[in-house]
Design an enzyme around this catalytic site. Sequence first.
Site, PDB file in Angstrom:
ATOM      1  N   TYR A  56      84.351 139.142  24.463  1.00  0.00           N
ATOM      2  CA  TYR A  56      84.486 139.905  23.102  1.00  0.00           C
ATOM      3  C   TYR A  56      84.735 138.947  22.571  1.00  0.00           C
ATOM      4  O   TYR A  56      84.808 137.686  22.166  1.00  0.00           O
ATOM      5  CB  TYR A  56      85.348 141.431  23.731  1.00  0.00           C
ATOM      6  CG  TYR A  56      85.120 142.530  22.325  1.00  0.00           C
ATOM      7  CD1 TYR A  56      83.725 142.598  22.343  1.00  0.00           C
ATOM      8  CD2 TYR A  56      86.094 142.806  21.997  1.00  0.00           C
ATOM      9  CE1 TYR A  56      83.361 143.568  21.071  1.00  0.00           C
ATOM     10  CE2 TYR A  56      86.164 143.937  20.680  1.00  0.00           C
ATOM     11  CZ  TYR A  56      84.726 143.747  20.512  1.00  0.00           C
ATOM     12  OH  TYR A  56      84.669 145.265  19.305  1.00  0.00           O
ATOM     13  N   LYS A 111      63.914 158.281  37.316  1.00  0.00           N
ATOM     14  CA  LYS A 111      62.873 157.175  36.436  1.00  0.00           C
ATOM     15  C   LYS A 111      63.751 156.467  36.268  1.00  0.00           C
ATOM     16  O   LYS A 111      63.472 154.760  36.568  1.00  0.00           O
ATOM     17  CB  LYS A 111      62.487 157.577  35.015  1.00  0.00           C
ATOM     18  CG  LYS A 111      61.062 156.903  34.627  1.00  0.00           C
ATOM     19  CD  LYS A 111      60.149 157.260  35.493  1.00  0.00           C
ATOM     20  CE  LYS A 111      58.555 156.827  35.207  1.00  0.00           C
ATOM     21  NZ  LYS A 111      57.865 158.028  35.690  1.00  0.00           N
TER      22      LYS A 111
END
Length: 407
Positions: A56, A111
């Site tokens: 970060y 999915k």
Amino acid sequence: MAAEIVNPRSDSTTDSSTGSATDEPFDAAFALHRGGKMAVQATVPLRDKDDLSLAYTPGVAKVCSAIAENPELVHDYTWKSQVVAVVTDGTAVLGLGDIGPEASLPVMEGKAILFKQFGGVDAVPIALATTDADEIVETVVRLAPSFGGVNLEDISAPRCFEIERKLQERLDIPVFHDDQHGTAVVTLAALRNAAKLSGRTLGDLRGVISGAGAAGVAIAKFLLEAGLGDVAVADRKGIVSRDREDLTEVKRELAEITNKAGISGPLETALVGADVFIGVSGGTVPETAVASMAPGAFVFAMANPDPEVHPDIAHKYAAVVATGRSDYPNQINNVLAFPGIFAGALQVRASRITEGMKIAAATALADVVGAELAADYVIPSPFDERVAPAVTAAVAAAARAEGVARR
């Protein structure tokens, strides 16, 4: 009547008015779904402040600045090229129909884990609270910078055709409506092998498709593109033919390229002497109609959970029988196609998925069967570890050959 609260982690349910247990059995499906079926996981360590400063701030700023100067670097320094958006509006979910975006999420999560399990592709479920085609298009276009591809899922016809076309025109990443093209790819693979088994070619065959929705239309177009001799498509009112005055724009276009024999009337009329039946509609086809098909016919009855022709009946008259169910041989399952198709497209950073890439996928899938080809084995199992690598490699090669690969 007091509502019952299902408690999947126990062996009973609880009555909401009394808090007392009932005799309802433990439900494994609810137990598996509690908390969802997927999560986001870091691929880099975060053990201390040094790791944090790299993953970060301030380290991330260098990468952001580099991408701002050269946007193509986003593919190298983010997950964009490895992730697909699975987009739905919840209007045509499995066999459940229009159940809305929230109720569609378990299917979209499913999915996504299929993408990961069978293709190594990360996927994010996105269920949209709109059924307006233009709003769906605009929303996906705005989300597209985060994704390497878009898999449209469980969007009802005919809007699905318009949505896919408009997104393909506006985006430079693969957009693929699996209900159409995934089904078509696996169907073609199975049909190629069935024809091979019987010593025929696709050009020797006349087919009949029951169902003129997303899957039926796509299968018809794709099989003709691949060289099928002829195919007639039937909806609830009969054969889609030029003499009908009640056709939608999609079906009028279909009538122009199908049904060279000029058959009109009910489905049963078209089945007389037909070589192939493909069911993607539900309903039941009378046994007498199946018996009227040509000797050595193929019956692909793919409705779930109840095939249009029960396999026991189909086997009386057909040389090859396939269904959409996992408890019978020759399951026509989209999971054989879409993970490898997207993996191949993402691997070469394809700008779109072409007809040639889909045909390459079908050919590779059929070839996996190889010398094991038999009447009860014209299509491999989803758990065959050869499937995804074969489809991925074939799609990537086709993308390069067709000039849509960018690496």
